[in-house]
Design a protein around this motif. Structure first.
Motif, PDB file in Angstrom:
ATOM      1  N   ILE A  84     -26.626  72.009 -18.051  1.00 18.85           N
ATOM      2  CA  ILE A  84     -27.211  73.345 -18.081  1.00 18.85           C
ATOM      3  C   ILE A  84     -28.117  73.493 -19.293  1.00 18.85           C
ATOM      4  O   ILE A  84     -28.098  72.659 -20.199  1.00 18.85           O
ATOM      5  CB  ILE A  84     -26.126  74.459 -18.100  1.00 18.85           C
ATOM      6  N   PRO A 105     -31.705  76.168 -20.925  1.00 18.89           N
ATOM      7  CA  PRO A 105     -32.891  76.933 -20.552  1.00 18.89           C
ATOM      8  C   PRO A 105     -33.989  76.040 -19.968  1.00 18.89           C
ATOM      9  O   PRO A 105     -33.942  74.822 -20.123  1.00 18.89           O
ATOM     10  CB  PRO A 105     -33.347  77.562 -21.862  1.00 18.89           C
ATOM     11  N   SER A 106     -34.976  76.642 -19.326  1.00 22.00           N
ATOM     12  CA  SER A 106     -36.077  75.874 -18.738  1.00 22.00           C
ATOM     13  C   SER A 106     -36.759  75.033 -19.796  1.00 22.00           C
ATOM     14  O   SER A 106     -36.943  75.477 -20.927  1.00 22.00           O
ATOM     15  CB  SER A 106     -37.121  76.803 -18.126  1.00 22.00           C
ATOM     16  N   SER A 145     -33.625  68.103 -16.578  1.00 22.28           N
ATOM     17  CA  SER A 145     -34.111  67.379 -15.397  1.00 22.28           C
ATOM     18  C   SER A 145     -34.681  66.028 -15.801  1.00 22.28           C
ATOM     19  O   SER A 145     -34.477  65.029 -15.119  1.00 22.28           O
ATOM     20  CB  SER A 145     -35.186  68.189 -14.688  1.00 22.28           C
ATOM     21  N   GLN A 192     -34.834  69.184  -6.085  1.00 17.82           N
ATOM     22  CA  GLN A 192     -34.833  70.637  -6.175  1.00 17.82           C
ATOM     23  C   GLN A 192     -35.231  71.292  -4.857  1.00 17.82           C
ATOM     24  O   GLN A 192     -34.548  72.155  -4.336  1.00 17.82           O
ATOM     25  CB  GLN A 192     -35.824  71.005  -7.268  1.00 17.82           C
ATOM     26  N   GLU A 213     -31.139  70.593  -9.500  1.00 18.97           N
ATOM     27  CA  GLU A 213     -31.170  71.987  -9.046  1.00 18.97           C
ATOM     28  C   GLU A 213     -31.174  72.074  -7.516  1.00 18.97           C
ATOM     29  O   GLU A 213     -32.102  72.630  -6.925  1.00 18.97           O
ATOM     30  CB  GLU A 213     -32.391  72.706  -9.610  1.00 18.97           C
ATOM     31  N   SER A 226     -31.696  75.719  -5.941  1.00 16.61           N
ATOM     32  CA  SER A 226     -32.623  76.722  -6.458  1.00 16.61           C
ATOM     33  C   SER A 226     -33.559  77.245  -5.383  1.00 16.61           C
ATOM     34  O   SER A 226     -34.129  78.313  -5.516  1.00 16.61           O
ATOM     35  CB  SER A 226     -33.423  76.152  -7.624  1.00 16.61           C
ATOM     36  N   THR A 234     -28.415  72.443 -13.146  1.00 19.93           N
ATOM     37  CA  THR A 234     -28.470  73.773 -12.567  1.00 19.93           C
ATOM     38  C   THR A 234     -28.916  74.812 -13.586  1.00 19.93           C
ATOM     39  O   THR A 234     -28.751  74.654 -14.785  1.00 19.93           O
ATOM     40  CB  THR A 234     -27.108  74.180 -11.971  1.00 19.93           C
ATOM     41  N   HIS A 235     -29.559  75.843 -13.053  1.00 22.30           N
ATOM     42  CA  HIS A 235     -29.974  76.950 -13.883  1.00 22.30           C
ATOM     43  C   HIS A 235     -28.879  78.002 -13.974  1.00 22.30           C
ATOM     44  O   HIS A 235     -28.851  78.819 -14.862  1.00 22.30           O
ATOM     45  CB  HIS A 235     -31.212  77.599 -13.271  1.00 22.30           C
ATOM     46  N   SER A 236     -28.019  77.932 -12.943  1.00 19.90           N
ATOM     47  CA  SER A 236     -27.065  79.022 -12.833  1.00 19.90           C
ATOM     48  C   SER A 236     -25.750  78.624 -13.493  1.00 19.90           C
ATOM     49  O   SER A 236     -25.130  77.624 -13.141  1.00 19.90           O
ATOM     50  CB  SER A 236     -26.859  79.327 -11.347  1.00 19.90           C
ATOM     51  N   TYR A 247     -26.435  81.095 -25.329  1.00 16.86           N
ATOM     52  CA  TYR A 247     -26.983  80.871 -23.992  1.00 16.86           C
ATOM     53  C   TYR A 247     -26.041  81.431 -22.941  1.00 16.86           C
ATOM     54  O   TYR A 247     -26.472  82.110 -22.001  1.00 16.86           O
ATOM     55  CB  TYR A 247     -27.203  79.360 -23.779  1.00 16.86           C
ATOM     56  N   GLY A 305     -32.589  81.711 -23.502  1.00 20.70           N
ATOM     57  CA  GLY A 305     -32.763  81.035 -22.216  1.00 20.70           C
ATOM     58  C   GLY A 305     -33.418  81.853 -21.170  1.00 20.70           C
ATOM     59  O   GLY A 305     -34.213  82.670 -21.283  1.00 20.70           O
TER      60      GLY A 305
END
Lengths: 265, 490, 444
Positions: free
Chosen positions: A49, A51-52, A57, A105, A187, A190, A217-219, A259, A265
């Motif tokens: 996990i 932030p972008s 990735s 993704q 992801e 997503s 994952t972002h979540s 975060y 994030g």
């Protein structure tokens, strides 16, 4: 790093499948991944996990050398799959990727029939000696991808005609068909709606019984739901790595806490 | 060049109108341009536009209509007895026009006096002789009605042009005066001028339609004439092509099949060369080549596309033909009789089409989303497996479109086959034999000595029609496929 | 540890035990990969090979066209000799005899003793007497002074020097006999006969069918130039106007669609069909003069228009909408926004497209065949600027085609040479286009 000791502690429960040490990734001049050490365990779901743009990735793509297809990317450090360096000159990335499969993704079924999508991997790797075996592999994979019941009557229909969630499960089935030992998922939910996401998450949990799964994952909820281990990345650094429960309830690093509580994030 | 003068006069009126219109606008606002609705130049432009556009419009329409009108008038003057058996009214009209131009030129050169040229009772033999002396091409048998028709043709034409000049100048002046009087400070000159410019822009865009209409009309009209002289079924299903050289029809066999076969055969050879090479080059350059190789090889291959076809024609005639003859000719394998053959033209055309196929395929391969490749690599496929089993099938419709476009190019190509394929029309399977194509025969039928009204010349229009429909069909189909393909990934 | 996973997976793991030890199948796959890659390299190499072959044959065959063989003799004609010659019945013969004796003296001085007869000289150099006579009647002041004459050798002799004609293969004809070659060799030894730059090829006009030596491409370059003027003068304004309409003003309706479909189809219509159009409409229907650059230019304009419209629209599209919004925002009309802001910004792209379209038109041959630019032998330059448009003339590609279809192989050399000149023009135009693009290209 102080989390090293904790990693050592986990070893006794599960075998380490993939061991990464001092990993660096450069995109041209940019230093995208800095000094990352992670151990991926067998039969475990590990979540990345962060932030972008934190590099999760990018790091994932190092694990099956997908970064080779990008000209400007350079990877340093040691990545050992079952004790063998995957960046060894003698290693054929093609063989590696058969062992370390990947789900992307956006669902990316080939513009072929559902059957051919799943059969593609077994065909190129020569896993089936005849049509009957191939049929068997396809059925088994589609069952593992939890999509068999929905598509068994229309295996000749194009894979691109399925809904988003079905497409993603098809892609998972496609990845499973080559009998990988590690499954990387970038992801995977997503681009899906909540119902399809729930289906895929359920599937990931089932896959754990056979494979070592790494999911980006972002979540955070998703990470909490599906994973046993969690790694938190921030600005190219691995900030914290440990039991999922511990990371979410009692993070050691203040950045992780920020975060998780939604301050960065 | 009176036409040029006429144009210059109209332009001059428009220019004067511009200056006066601008001045009047300023004056009406008391010399202060802020009092005007539009900028002063718009008032000038308003006058200039209203002067020039109607005048030039009239000029163009007149120039187009007058020949038709005069032709039909004169054509009515010729008695039916004058149209011989096996000839046609249009052949006689061609005769009349030629005589009229001969008279015109002879007068201009001073070989014939104006009186003699317009004397209705002139001795035919004498006029013919003096026309010949003046170096004008006339057939020997000018008859009294033809001479009369030619004389009135001259009169009507020159009379028509004088009237036209006057009318055009009057329209220009009227436009100038009218718009000059319109010019006041409240007049919305900008809106009017912009509307006018918009119409002009539309007219320019419509030229594309006019061109198509022109092509279709000139083909249909002359093809129709041809089918009046030569049965359509013989043209479409005839298997021999041997036009007689007399240029008067009768003994000619004008079957299109051998030409179509030659066209098809040469195009197939060309595609057999161009498609594999072009496609593999595109695959290599877009999937494998390093940026440096790509930036060198791609423009180099595209140089092949920029070379005029005449160069390829010469290359076929003087380099490839003799080379092939050395290998396959009597000194070598003995399959080839002369340097010009299907193989020669096909090979060279194939070389010409390589960059065409490769750059189109390159675009299409690049349009396949990277996610598709990633999916394949992620499963452990190597590059060639990914290309063969994922990229190419995904790109297939687009590549088929590209190949069809290349085929349409090959079918319509002229210079290479004119110079490299030979002139004999035959239905044969031997690629080392000379054959000929639709395009090559269009050229030879229209550049020979045949009369434009004879079936030997008119057949070229029927051939042109065939070619046009064939290539148009291929293009429309190919563009449709390519567009469908593009939409799939957008 | 593989054992462990084997026990848990009921199926045997299909993958090799070690990543570093490739199994049979991977080796085969790697081989297929290398093969596939090799096909690609071979295809690119074949394409480049053809390019190289094409250019080598153009250069090797065409460069000789730029040199010619001349015999240069220093010659003095006295007033008295001239008067005597003019009194003779066969005046040029008298001049030619004088020339021969002068040549003989020159050869004797160098210790070369060869038989020179009059017929041989005529076969080698053509009508020498006539050339000399014309020269002195035009330049009477040169009488009595030594004058250096550079006389063009006949095309066979030229061919002998360039290897086109050899002693073994040639046959005696009225153009050249074997014995003449001895004379040529002697002249060469004396340094009288030599290679010089072929100016007449660049500046001259086409010669007749039986005089390949005198053929030049100059007149047809002029013909092409006038054609290009017509193409530029019509296709640029019309093309730009049409593109502006379609890109900026056209409403979404059937008529606009019709125009668009027409343009994309016209771009793919074979050029020969445009030739048919030109023949039927401009020559048969409108009775414009045959073989005139004006007609050629009109036909090529129609052919080039789609290309120019397509590239112009692309450059107009590349100008971001924010520019238009900005102009409209300060109260400019749509027309003003387009003409004051969009068009100038798109100008470099439009120009580049136009130059490339012109280059295409310059090399186009097929339509010119049909409007009579090939049958016509351009023997001189047009009489003036306006006559340049309407007087029959040839054009570069048409001239090349004419030469290539003549029987005498000596014309082939001219055709290749003509191609070099044509390609030089095309190259220049393309380089200008590239420079323009590089210099003014703007990335938004």
């Amino acid at each position: 790093m102080n989390d090293m000791s904790r990693v050592e502690r986990q070893v006794d429960t599960n075998k380490i499948k993939l061991e990464c040490r001092d990993c660096q990734v450069y995109y041209g001049e940019t230093h995208a991944i800095k000094d990352v050490n992670v151990d991926i365990e067998d039969k475990t779901v590990t979540a990345f996990i962060g932030p972008s743009g934190c590099g999760k990735s990018t790091f994932l793509r190092c694990l099956n050398r997908m970064n080779d297809t990008i000209d400007v990317a350079r990877v340093k450090g040691s990545f050992k799959l079952d004790g063998e360096d995957i960046y060894d000159k003698r290693v054929d990335p093609v063989q590696l990727r058969a062992k370390v499969g990947m789900v992307f993704q956006k669902p990316n079924p080939f513009p072929k029939s559902i059957y051919d999508n799943v059969a593609y991997g077994p065909r190129i790797h020569g896993l089936a000696r005849n049509k009957a075996e191939l049929d068997e592999i396809v059925e088994k994979s589609l069952r593992r991808g939890a999509i068999w019941n929905e598509v068994k009557d229309r295996l000749d229909a194009p894979g691109t005609g399925l809904s988003g969630g079905q497409q993603q499960r098809l892609c998972i089935a496609r990845a499973v068909a080559t009998e990988p030992e590690v499954l990387l998922m970038d992801e995977p939910c997503s681009a899906l709606d909540p119902i399809a996401t729930a289906q895929v998450e359920e599937l990931i949990d089932e896959l754990r019984s056979r494979y070592s799964v790494v999911i980006v994952t972002h979540s955070m909820q998703q990470a909490a739901r599906v994973s046993q281990k969690t790694a938190f990345f921030h600005l190219g650094n691995l900030v914290e790595f440990g039991e999922t429960g511990q990371i979410f309830t009692n993070p050691e690093d203040p950045r992780t806490e920020s975060y998780i509580t939604g301050r960065i994030g | 060049m009176p036409l040029l003068w006429l144009i210059l006069i109209v332009v001059a009126i428009a220019a004067v109108g511009y200056v006066l219109g601008r001045a009047r606008a300023l004056q009406s606002a008391g010399g202060d341009s802020r009092g005007l609705h539009s900028l002063p130049t718009f008032y000038g432009a308003n006058v200039a536009l209203k002067t020039a556009v109607p005048a030039f419009g009239l000029l163009i329409v007149w120039l187009l209509v007058q020949p038709i009108f005069v032709n039909s008038q004169i054509s009515g003057m010729i008695p039916d007895t004058e149209v011989e058996e096996g000839s046609s009214r249009s052949l006689v009209m061609a005769e009349v026009r030629r005589t009229a131009y001969g008279l015109e030129n002879a007068v201009a050169q001073g070989n014939i006096t104006e009186d003699a040229a317009s004397n209705a009772n002139a001795d035919i033999a004498e006029v013919t002789q003096s026309l010949k002396d003046a170096g004008q091409i006339v057939t020997s048998e000018i008859t009294q009605p033809i001479l009369l028709a030619a004389q009135s043709y001259r009169v009507m034409n020159s009379g028509g042009y004088s009237v036209m000049s006057i009318a055009v100048i009057l329209i220009a002046l009227a436009g100038a005066v009218f718009s000059w009087r319109q010019t006041q400070s409240e007049y919305r000159a900008r809106n009017v001028v912009e509307q006018g410019v918009r119409v002009l822009l539309l007219a320019a865009a419509s030229i594309a339609i006019l061109t198509t209409v022109g092509i279709v009309l000139s083909l249909v009209f002359n093809t129709w004439e041809f089918f009046k002289l030569y049965p359509a079924s013989d043209f479409f299903f005839g298997t021999t092509w041997s036009p007689s050289f007399s240029g008067r029809g009768g003994s000619s066999s004008l079957g299109v099949l051998p030409l179509l076969w030659g066209t098809l055969y040469i195009s197939i050879v060309a595609l057999l060369v161009a498609v594999p090479i072009g496609l593999f080059a595109a695959i290599y350059l877009s999937e494998y080549a390093s940026p440096r190789v790509r930036s060198f090889a791609k423009p180099m291959l595209e140089v092949l596309a920029g070379i005029p076809t005449i160069v390829y024609g010469l290359f076929a005639l003087l380099t490839v033909g003799p080379l092939l003859l050395e290998v396959f000719g009597d000194d070598g394998l003995g399959w080839m009789k002369a340097g010009t053959a299907v193989m020669t033209a096909g090979l060279v055309m194939g070389v010409m089409l390589i960059p065409f196929v490769s750059s189109l395929s390159d675009d299409i391969i690049n349009a396949v989303p990277q996610a598709m490749r990633d999916g394949s690599y992620g499963l452990g496929a190597n590059q060639s497996e990914t290309i063969r089993q994922v990229v190419l099938p995904a790109a297939l419709p687009g590549i088929v479109g590209a190949v069809l476009l290349a085929a349409s190019r090959a079918i319509g190509e002229t210079m290479i086959v004119v110079m490299g394929a030979g002139a004999a029309a035959r239905l044969s399977l031997n690629p080392f034999e000379a054959m000929t194509t639709v395009t090559a025969k269009i050229v030879s039928q229209l550049t020979g000595d045949a009369d434009f009204a004879s079936p030997e010349a008119l057949v070229a229009f029927a051939l042109g029609m065939t070619l046009f429909i064939l290539t148009l069909g291929l293009n429309v189909f190919a563009l449709y496929i390519v567009r469908k393909y593009r939409e799939q990934y957008e | 540890m593989t054992d462990a996973s084997m026990q848990e997976n009921p199926e045997a793991t299909p993958h090799p035990v070690s990543l570093t030890a490739p199994n049979e199948r991977t080796r085969k796959r790697a081989k297929a990969e290398r093969r596939f890659r090799a096909y690609g390299i071979a295809a690119v190499a074949t394409g480049l090979f053809f390019l190289v072959v094409l250019f080598t044959s153009i250069l090797s065959e065409g460069i000789p066209a730029f040199t010619r063989t001349v015999v240069s003799v220093e010659f003095t004609l006295t007033e008295q000799q001239r008067e005597e010659s003019e009194a003779e019945l066969f005046k040029t013969k008298a001049y030619s005899n004088l020339f021969i004796s002068a040549l003989k003296t020159e050869l004797d001085e160098r210790g070369l003793n060869v038989e020179i007869n009059e017929d041989a000289i005529e076969r080698l150099l053509g009508k020498v007497g006539g050339t000399i006579r014309t020269f002195y009647s035009e330049n009477p002041g040169k009488l009595g002074e030594p004058v250096e004459f550079d006389l063009a050798a006949s095309s066979r002799v030229d061919g002998y020097f360039k290897g086109r004609v050899s002693r073994d293969t040639m046959q005696d004809s009225r153009f050249l006999e074997k014995s003449d070659l001895d004379l040529v060799d002697a002249l060469k030894e004396a340094g009288v006969i030599k290679q010089a730059f072929n100016w007449p090829f660049i500046t001259g006009a086409d010669s007749g069918v039986d005089n390949p030596g005198g053929a030049g491409i100059g007149a047809s370059v002029v013909g092409s130039f006038f054609m290009m003027l017509v193409v530029l003068g019509l296709s640029l304004p019309i093309g730009v106007a049409a593109s502006i309409y379609l890109e900026e003003f056209a409403p979404q309706n059937r008529f606009t669609d019709l125009i668009e479909v027409n343009i994309s189809n016209l771009a793919a219509v074979p050029s020969i069909v445009f030739g048919i159009l030109g023949l039927a409409v401009f020559i048969q229907f409108m009775h414009l003069p045959q073989s005139a650059p004006l007609v050629g230019g009109l036909v090529l304009t129609l052919m080039t228009l789609p290309t120019i419209i397509i590239s112009t629209r692309a450059s107009l599209k590349a100008v971001p909408p924010s520019i238009r919004d900005a102009a409209l925002g300060v109260g400019a009309s749509k027309m003003q926004a387009v003409f004051h802001h969009v068009l100038p910004l798109a100008a470099p792209g439009i120009l580049t497209g136009t130059i490339i379209g012109l280059a295409q038109a310059l090399g186009e041959t097929a339509p010119l065949l049909l409007i009579g630019m090939v049958g016509f032998v351009a023997r001189g330059y047009p009489d003036g600027f306006l006559a340049g448009f309407t007087e029959p003339n040839s054009a570069m590609p048409a001239q090349i085609y004419t030469w290539a279809s003549r029987a005498d192989a000596a014309f082939y050399e001219k055709a290749w040479g003509g191609i070099i000149i044509l390609l030089v023009f095309l190259l220049t135009m393309n380089i200008i286009a590239i420079i323009l693009r590089r210099r003014f290209e703007r990335r938004w």
